[in-house]
Design a protein around this motif. Sequence first.
Motif, PDB file in Angstrom:
ATOM      1  N   ARG A 264      79.477  -0.333 -12.265  1.00 55.93           N
ATOM      2  CA  ARG A 264      80.731  -0.809 -13.044  1.00 55.93           C
ATOM      3  C   ARG A 264      81.983  -0.021 -12.906  1.00 55.93           C
TER       4      ARG A 264
ATOM      5  N   GLU B  41      84.252   1.555 -14.214  1.00 59.01           N
ATOM      6  CA  GLU B  41      85.058   2.011 -15.495  1.00 59.01           C
ATOM      7  C   GLU B  41      85.377   3.274 -15.440  1.00 59.01           C
TER       8      GLU B  41
ATOM      9  N   GLY C 118      78.750  10.305 -20.237  1.00 56.74           N
ATOM     10  CA  GLY C 118      77.956   9.261 -20.722  1.00 56.74           C
ATOM     11  C   GLY C 118      78.325   7.828 -20.221  1.00 56.74           C
ATOM     12  N   ARG C 119      79.420   7.825 -19.344  1.00 54.77           N
ATOM     13  CA  ARG C 119      79.916   6.668 -18.537  1.00 54.77           C
ATOM     14  C   ARG C 119      79.996   7.054 -17.133  1.00 54.77           C
ATOM     15  N   PHE C 120      79.516   6.053 -16.244  1.00 50.86           N
ATOM     16  CA  PHE C 120      79.379   6.292 -14.913  1.00 50.86           C
ATOM     17  C   PHE C 120      79.858   5.233 -14.121  1.00 50.86           C
TER      18      PHE C 120
ATOM     19  N   TYR D 178      75.792 -13.691 -25.043  1.00 47.80           N
ATOM     20  CA  TYR D 178      74.687 -13.271 -26.243  1.00 47.80           C
ATOM     21  C   TYR D 178      74.630 -14.736 -27.207  1.00 47.80           C
TER      22      TYR D 178
ATOM     23  N   THR E 245      71.154   2.131 -25.802  1.00 48.76           N
ATOM     24  CA  THR E 245      70.388   0.747 -25.577  1.00 48.76           C
ATOM     25  C   THR E 245      71.135  -0.591 -25.940  1.00 48.76           C
TER      26      THR E 245
ATOM     27  N   ARG F 145      72.120   8.128 -20.268  1.00 51.40           N
ATOM     28  CA  ARG F 145      72.449   8.632 -21.935  1.00 51.40           C
ATOM     29  C   ARG F 145      71.188   8.925 -22.438  1.00 51.40           C
TER      30      ARG F 145
HETATM   31  P1  HAM Z   1      75.346  -3.069 -21.725  1.00 52.13           P
HETATM   32  O1  HAM Z   1      75.355  -2.935 -23.222  1.00 52.13           O
HETATM   33  O2  HAM Z   1      76.450  -3.504 -21.114  1.00 52.13           O
HETATM   34  O3  HAM Z   1      73.802  -4.500 -21.762  1.00 52.13           O
HETATM   35  O4  HAM Z   1      74.517  -1.939 -21.202  1.00 52.13           O
HETATM   36  C1  HAM Z   1      73.197  -1.565 -21.597  1.00 52.13           C
HETATM   37  C2  HAM Z   1      73.141  -0.034 -21.557  1.00 52.13           C
HETATM   38  O5  HAM Z   1      73.558   0.352 -20.346  1.00 52.13           O
HETATM   39  C3  HAM Z   1      74.193   0.591 -22.711  1.00 52.13           C
HETATM   40  O6  HAM Z   1      73.710   0.785 -23.765  1.00 52.13           O
HETATM   41  C4  HAM Z   1      74.333   2.013 -21.891  1.00 52.13           C
HETATM   42  O7  HAM Z   1      73.265   2.936 -22.404  1.00 52.13           O
HETATM   43  C5  HAM Z   1      74.238   1.639 -20.436  1.00 52.13           C
HETATM   44  N1  HAM Z   1      75.713   1.477 -19.809  1.00 52.13           N
HETATM   45  C6  HAM Z   1      76.346   0.484 -19.742  1.00 52.13           C
HETATM   46  N2  HAM Z   1      77.405   0.942 -19.129  1.00 52.13           N
HETATM   47  C7  HAM Z   1      77.452   2.223 -18.609  1.00 52.13           C
HETATM   48  C8  HAM Z   1      77.911   2.908 -17.948  1.00 52.13           C
HETATM   49  N3  HAM Z   1      79.316   2.854 -17.243  1.00 52.13           N
HETATM   50  N4  HAM Z   1      77.539   4.186 -17.563  1.00 52.13           N
HETATM   51  C9  HAM Z   1      76.412   4.765 -18.041  1.00 52.13           C
HETATM   52  N5  HAM Z   1      75.632   3.868 -18.929  1.00 52.13           N
HETATM   53  C10 HAM Z   1      76.149   2.806 -19.147  1.00 52.13           C
HETATM   54  C11 HAM Z   1      73.845  -4.982 -20.570  1.00 52.13           C
HETATM   55  O8  HAM Z   1      73.869  -4.210 -19.537  1.00 52.13           O
HETATM   56  C12 HAM Z   1      72.535  -6.167 -20.737  1.00 52.13           C
HETATM   57  N6  HAM Z   1      72.385  -6.886 -19.576  1.00 52.13           N
HETATM   58  C13 HAM Z   1      71.575  -5.818 -21.709  1.00 52.13           C
HETATM   59  C14 HAM Z   1      70.592  -7.092 -21.735  1.00 52.13           C
HETATM   60  C15 HAM Z   1      69.503  -7.191 -21.292  1.00 52.13           C
HETATM   61  N7  HAM Z   1      70.885  -7.787 -22.767  1.00 52.13           N
HETATM   62  C16 HAM Z   1      69.970  -8.714 -22.615  1.00 52.13           C
HETATM   63  N8  HAM Z   1      68.960  -8.397 -21.867  1.00 52.13           N
END
Ligand code: HAM
Length: 442
Positions: A138, A140, A145-147, A288, A307, A335
């Motif tokens: 992504r 971002e 904690g954000r990559f 969702y 999560t 994280r």
């Molecule tokens: P999401 O909240 O976008 O959900 O990402 C899930 C987790 O990925 C976040 O809580 C965070 O820990 C980690 N995360 C997201 N973006 C970053 C970032 N740029 N850098 C580091 N860690 C990151 C989803 O991705 C959904 N697909 C989750 C899901 C699965 N929902 C239903 N099934």
Amino acid sequence: MVTLCAMRFALCYFLTNDMEAPKESKIEIKAIRGFSDILPDQVGKWQFVEATAREVFEGFGFSEMRIPILERTELFTRGIGEATDIVEKEMYTFTDRGGNSLTLRPEATASLARAYLEHQMYTFDPVAKLYTIGPMFRYERPQKGRFRQFYQIDAEVFGVENPVADAEVIIMLVRFLERVGLEKLELQINSLGCRACRPGYREELRNFLTKKSFGLCEDCQRRLQANPLRIFDCKVETCQEAIADAPKVVDFICPECQGRFDQVKENLNMAGLSYVLNPRMVRGLDYYTRTAFEVVSYQLGSQNAVTGGGRYDNLFQEIGGLDVPGIGFAIGMERLISLLPEEKKFIRYPHLFVAALGEEGFKEACRLVNQLHLQGVWAELDYERKSLKSQMRRANKLNARYALILGEEELKQGKAVLRDMEGKTQEEIPMEGLIDTLRKRI
Ligand code: HAM
């Protein structure tokens, strides 16, 4: 002729920890911003977390799947939603040489759903419990904690509408986090309603925020029309203020959504899980419906979600036309790993360092090391055949558990010296049956 006797007394001088300070990098081409290398001294934690996920998830009946890193852009625009931050501004999208618009996957749920439909997995069994582990991308703004490349452990249940599955997925997640050894985490849950009741709430929210629209940032002015729920995710202070006393989605959900939410809570209670209701958690992806949840850690700073997950009963229709319900979550590995303590158990050290003297000693060391590798014993030797002092210094630097010293005189007598590098004791052991003796110790 070098013998050990003359040298043994001197060993204690060399066995100090002489780690060199890292030298400044001379390389001109560096990794891309937001993309990290995971170095060998960190990999132990990653392996531990991945192995624990596999063990726990497979115990709950989940099977691993591996999915491509590149997908057609349309999968994400339709699946995640055009008016989300991910699709609007965070995707790595490019046109390939064949003119196709492709995107590096920003998440795994849409890809797993696509694979389930594409391979007609439902014909074998409509219920599929799947997990996958891998990098997501992504664009971002990188920060703690954000990559831009980050890893997720993603788990999904396809084909179950019953809220028992929502609770089961959350229970599995919590058991996994416990097994990894994380404490002080907070499980937050919410219900986002369904196709029938969400539009009413969206309208209510839009009306409420329209009155405060002068305080909204430029992005949120746009979100107000396109997707007002996204304003909850905005970090701009004035937007946070505007949304502070906004109507809550749980107050607008239909009786069916309410009933299902109650069932989820009841099942979590039965499992003895504690949770907090967070009516402001709306999640950043549009797919969702109903149950949404996050696990947060207050040790993490602003990017505190370890999560995120929830139910998505319309995603399959968006991407493929079939009516398949789904529920799942994704854990952000960076994280999660940042919360693990620096423990020795995560770092691998050689079991043995074989220090050899003279021609015969070196030949014997090579032979021995090769045999030990086949027995699963990590043994190292000095390829440059330096002095014993230098070899022992290296054994110490590598943190080898034992050092085996092969001196020419001792070899002639059929013996070697085994040094316990931790206990700083040493003893003579016979060469005969050496591999067995070493394996018993190591
Ligand atoms: P999401 O909240 O976008 O959900 O990402 C899930 C987790 O990925 C976040 O809580 C965070 O820990 C980690 N995360 C997201 N973006 C970053 C970032 N740029 N850098 C580091 N860690 C990151 C989803 O991705 C959904 N697909 C989750 C899901 C699965 N929902 C239903 N099934």
